[in-house]
Scaffold this motif. Structure first.
Motif, PDB file in Angstrom:
ATOM      1  N   PHE A   1     -11.699  39.166 -15.590  1.00 59.73           N
ATOM      2  CA  PHE A   1     -12.374  39.214 -16.890  1.00 59.73           C
ATOM      3  C   PHE A   1     -13.236  40.462 -17.074  1.00 59.73           C
ATOM      4  O   PHE A   1     -13.708  40.716 -18.185  1.00 59.73           O
ATOM      5  N   ALA A   2     -13.413  41.217 -15.979  1.00 59.93           N
ATOM      6  CA  ALA A   2     -14.299  42.385 -16.073  1.00 59.93           C
ATOM      7  C   ALA A   2     -13.744  43.374 -17.096  1.00 59.93           C
ATOM      8  O   ALA A   2     -12.572  43.767 -17.036  1.00 59.93           O
ATOM      9  N   GLY A   3     -14.564  43.741 -18.047  1.00 59.11           N
ATOM     10  CA  GLY A   3     -14.171  44.723 -19.059  1.00 59.11           C
ATOM     11  C   GLY A   3     -13.410  44.127 -20.238  1.00 59.11           C
ATOM     12  O   GLY A   3     -13.122  44.818 -21.212  1.00 59.11           O
ATOM     13  N   LYS A   4     -13.113  42.839 -20.190  1.00 61.53           N
ATOM     14  CA  LYS A   4     -12.248  42.222 -21.216  1.00 61.53           C
ATOM     15  C   LYS A   4     -12.917  42.103 -22.597  1.00 61.53           C
ATOM     16  O   LYS A   4     -12.235  42.088 -23.619  1.00 61.53           O
ATOM     17  N   SER A   5     -14.233  41.997 -22.619  1.00 63.88           N
ATOM     18  CA  SER A   5     -14.888  41.768 -23.924  1.00 63.88           C
ATOM     19  C   SER A   5     -15.272  43.065 -24.619  1.00 63.88           C
ATOM     20  O   SER A   5     -15.565  43.069 -25.811  1.00 63.88           O
TER      21      SER A   5
ATOM     22  N   MET B   1     -17.933  44.319 -24.206  1.00 63.77           N
ATOM     23  CA  MET B   1     -19.350  44.100 -24.491  1.00 63.77           C
ATOM     24  C   MET B   1     -20.172  44.090 -23.204  1.00 63.77           C
ATOM     25  O   MET B   1     -21.306  43.630 -23.197  1.00 63.77           O
ATOM     26  N   GLY B   2     -19.516  44.523 -22.121  1.00 64.97           N
ATOM     27  CA  GLY B   2     -20.210  44.468 -20.841  1.00 64.97           C
ATOM     28  C   GLY B   2     -20.110  43.082 -20.245  1.00 64.97           C
ATOM     29  O   GLY B   2     -19.490  42.178 -20.820  1.00 64.97           O
ATOM     30  N   PRO B   3     -20.714  42.905 -19.049  1.00 68.87           N
ATOM     31  CA  PRO B   3     -20.562  41.643 -18.313  1.00 68.87           C
ATOM     32  C   PRO B   3     -20.998  40.389 -19.079  1.00 68.87           C
ATOM     33  O   PRO B   3     -20.417  39.328 -18.878  1.00 68.87           O
ATOM     34  N   ARG B   4     -21.984  40.509 -19.977  1.00 71.20           N
ATOM     35  CA  ARG B   4     -22.393  39.278 -20.688  1.00 71.20           C
ATOM     36  C   ARG B   4     -21.238  38.728 -21.527  1.00 71.20           C
ATOM     37  O   ARG B   4     -20.947  37.532 -21.508  1.00 71.20           O
ATOM     38  N   GLY B   5     -20.587  39.616 -22.252  1.00 68.33           N
ATOM     39  CA  GLY B   5     -19.428  39.191 -23.047  1.00 68.33           C
ATOM     40  C   GLY B   5     -18.295  38.720 -22.142  1.00 68.33           C
ATOM     41  O   GLY B   5     -17.639  37.708 -22.417  1.00 68.33           O
ATOM     42  N   ASP B   6     -18.093  39.447 -21.049  1.00 70.30           N
ATOM     43  CA  ASP B   6     -16.994  39.088 -20.129  1.00 70.30           C
ATOM     44  C   ASP B   6     -17.164  37.676 -19.565  1.00 70.30           C
ATOM     45  O   ASP B   6     -16.198  36.927 -19.465  1.00 70.30           O
ATOM     46  N   VAL B   7     -18.388  37.327 -19.188  1.00 67.41           N
ATOM     47  CA  VAL B   7     -18.557  35.991 -18.590  1.00 67.41           C
ATOM     48  C   VAL B   7     -18.476  34.882 -19.641  1.00 67.41           C
ATOM     49  O   VAL B   7     -18.159  33.743 -19.317  1.00 67.41           O
ATOM     50  N   ILE B   8     -18.717  35.219 -20.896  1.00 63.74           N
ATOM     51  CA  ILE B   8     -18.505  34.212 -21.946  1.00 63.74           C
ATOM     52  C   ILE B   8     -16.997  33.955 -22.079  1.00 63.74           C
ATOM     53  O   ILE B   8     -16.558  32.803 -22.168  1.00 63.74           O
ATOM     54  N   LEU B   9     -16.209  35.028 -22.008  1.00 63.77           N
ATOM     55  CA  LEU B   9     -14.742  34.850 -22.044  1.00 63.77           C
ATOM     56  C   LEU B   9     -14.271  34.066 -20.815  1.00 63.77           C
ATOM     57  O   LEU B   9     -13.384  33.211 -20.903  1.00 63.77           O
ATOM     58  N   GLU B  10     -14.894  34.363 -19.685  1.00 63.30           N
ATOM     59  CA  GLU B  10     -14.555  33.655 -18.454  1.00 63.30           C
ATOM     60  C   GLU B  10     -14.866  32.151 -18.586  1.00 63.30           C
ATOM     61  O   GLU B  10     -14.049  31.295 -18.222  1.00 63.30           O
ATOM     62  N   ALA B  11     -16.043  31.851 -19.135  1.00 58.47           N
ATOM     63  CA  ALA B  11     -16.432  30.444 -19.317  1.00 58.47           C
ATOM     64  C   ALA B  11     -15.445  29.757 -20.255  1.00 58.47           C
ATOM     65  O   ALA B  11     -15.029  28.612 -20.025  1.00 58.47           O
ATOM     66  N   ASP B  12     -15.052  30.463 -21.299  1.00 59.23           N
ATOM     67  CA  ASP B  12     -14.098  29.894 -22.254  1.00 59.23           C
ATOM     68  C   ASP B  12     -12.768  29.583 -21.560  1.00 59.23           C
ATOM     69  O   ASP B  12     -12.182  28.516 -21.762  1.00 59.23           O
ATOM     70  N   TRP B  13     -12.332  30.512 -20.720  1.00 59.28           N
ATOM     71  CA  TRP B  13     -11.082  30.291 -19.973  1.00 59.28           C
ATOM     72  C   TRP B  13     -11.212  29.061 -19.072  1.00 59.28           C
ATOM     73  O   TRP B  13     -10.319  28.209 -19.016  1.00 59.28           O
ATOM     74  N   CYS B  14     -12.342  28.977 -18.354  1.00 58.37           N
ATOM     75  CA  CYS B  14     -12.566  27.837 -17.445  1.00 58.37           C
ATOM     76  C   CYS B  14     -12.459  26.524 -18.215  1.00 58.37           C
ATOM     77  O   CYS B  14     -11.842  25.560 -17.748  1.00 58.37           O
TER      78      CYS B  14
END
Ligand code: NG6
Ligand code: CA
Length: 507
Positions: free
Chosen positions: A281-285, A287-300
């Protein structure tokens, strides 16, 4: 013959059990998915245009999506205290952001959400962030750690003790540090460093993430943390695996406990700092890591929902989704959250954020999803996480001990437009009051802007009164122009909160 009979008996039992699960709408599985620092505007279903959260959006768009859903508090520990005990956290002075070494702040005698579910015959579990203290003081991390979640109602508990940015950076499995090598015991201190151990402050060359404020004690996986820790190397978590790790635990729990009703509290760590997306997920948003981990949470959450479906229990499972407090960008590390925010507004139209008395501090995404039973709806009922205790007790047909929790089950299921009448909200040790569309913030002494997080605190020496329906961004203080309304709210607030709430010394 005997074997045949036993098989028959088992089969009959299984059929009875299965039909109880399928036909008893009063005993669905209940799952609370709880994010950490996710803001009102962080989901596409809540208006975000720069981030797409399709899996969480299913819960919002195909369930009841609340526009006035609240955590009790603008930080983690007190909100989690409210969620699990039904008691306003301002009633317990210990319910403030806790260090990783703090003792448990829920008493083992207190009513809790999982205890209530157990009265109704449920199996209960927590997977994820705890942050309500462990032990009774001076925890020995190398032995059985107690009291903790198991002693306040959770049959199973796989947790991180406090926060991802605090030591000890290990998982705890039903009271035991997971993967601990007894030859490498763990020591934890929030007072002083252990001799010879590097710190973020003295050894910046060993860090891969730079600290901005706080977060300059022990370094784990290149990330400087809050608090000092020594030993326990084999047990230390891998930050970038945390989301997958908790997901797997939550999935395994569901798979192994689906035969009879369960309550699962899945307390995810995102998007709290340090934001450490898996490389997928790194770089996917952008928007930096904050956006990336929101996408990660959504995937989870998407994966987790698939598991519920594959296991055949999706339609017999009520899911509540929410967050413990509002959003913050700068929360202690230089991680590009502010620099790369672009047009995204983590609090949506709301003012303030984490730590704030303004609405973005406590108003959060909040939805109830129950496939096949709850009809899709947007609800503006006033609902609070504190109400899950009494409402879920009604759902499963047991009495919960009286607390501040109100039975608003019809509102939660989208059957009634009205939730609770009013609520006392909290940020730090300061409280405000909302009733209907109105919110009143009494005068307090303190900084208007947090110097480190750059969030407006909502603090002012003057009374503040806002009509949130007409003015959701809290731009027009009506305290002076509408003294009648102000006094009405103040009287109600004081009748619940008492008169001793102010930090301004009376002359
Ligand atoms: C604060 C931390 C912040 C975060 C917060 C807890 C500093 C300066 N700031 O004290 O980074 O960890 O505690 O967040 O150390 S919460 O969501 O768990 O309440
Ligand atoms: Ca939080």
């Amino acid at each position: 013959m005997r074997i045949k009979l036993t098989v028959k008996l088992l089969l009959a039992l299984f059929v009875v059990q299965a039909s109880v699960q399928a036909k008893n709408p009063g005993k669905p599985n209940v799952i609370v998915i709880y994010l950490d620092d996710l803001g009102y505007g962080d989901l596409s279903s809540y208006g975000a245009t720069e981030l797409s959260t399709p899996n969480i959006d299913v819960l919002a768009n195909e369930g009841v999506k609340f526009t006035n859903g609240y955590a009790t508090s603008a930080t983690c520990t007190p909100s989690r205290y409210g969620l699990l005990t039904g008691v306003y956290p301002w009633r317990n002075p210990k319910a403030k952001i806790l260090p990783g070494s703090a003792p448990l702040i829920i008493t083992t005698k207190q009513e809790t959400l999982p205890k209530m579910f157990k009265k109704a015959g449920y199996q209960t579990a927590i997977v994820g962030k705890w942050h309500l203290g462990l032990g009774a003081g001076n925890v020995n991390w190398n032995k059985h750690i107690s009291p903790g979640p198991n002693e306040v109602g959770f049959d199973d508990a796989y947790i991180l003790a406090a926060t991802q940015d605090r030591v000890p950076t290990v998982y705890i499995d039903n009271g035991y540090v997971d993967g601990l090598d007894p030859k490498d015991p763990i020591s934890v201190s929030y007072k002083k460093n252990f001799e010879g151990e590097p710190t973020g402050k003295d050894n910046p060359e060993l860090t891969t993430l730079k600290w901005h404020h706080g977060h300059n004690n022990s370094i784990v996986n290149g990330i400087p943390r809050i608090g000092y820790m020594k030993g326990g190397n084999a047990a230390k978590w891998t930050d970038t695996d945390m989301a997958d790790h908790f997901l797997k635990k939550a999935q395994d729990y569901v798979k192994t406990h689906k035969k009879s009703p369960f309550f699962l509290y899945y307390a995810m760590q995102q998007p709290h700092v340090p934001r450490t997306p898996h490389p997928r997920f790194a770089g996917k948003s952008g928007m930096g890591p904050r956006g990336d981990v929101i996408l990660e949470a959504d995937w989870c959450i998407g994966e987790f929902m698939k598991t519920l479906e594959q296991e055949g229990i999706l339609e017999n499972t009520l899911i509540v989704f929410s967050s413990d407090n509002g959003p913050v960008l700068q929360d202690g590390y230089y991680d590009d959250a502010m620099e790369k925010i672009g047009k995204h507004t983590p609090g949506g139209v709301l003012r303030g954020g984490k730590y704030s008395l303004f609405d973005a501090g406590t108003r959060v995404p909040f939805m109830v999803y129950w496939k096949g039973t709850v009809k899709p709806k947007v609800s503006d009922a006033l609902v609070c996480q504190i109400d899950l205790l009494a409402s879920m007790a009604e759902l499963v047909g047991v009495d919960a001990e009286p607390t501040d929790s109100q039975n608003i089950l019809p509102a939660l299921l989208g059957k009634k437009k009205k939730g609770r009448k009013d609520i006392v909200l909290e940020a730090g040790s300061k409280t405000s009051y909302r009733t209907g569309d109105w919110v009143m913030i009494p005068p307090y002494k303190g900084a208007k802007m947090s110097w480190h997080s750059f969030v407006e605190s909502g603090i002012d020496m003057e009374f503040q009164l806002y009509n949130l329906k007409e003015d959701p961004s809290q731009q027009n203080n009506l305290a002076k122009s509408n003294p009648k309304q102000l006094n009405k709210l103040l009287a109600k607030f004081e009748s619940i909160r008492g008169k001793d709430y102010s930090n301004i010394k009376k002359k």
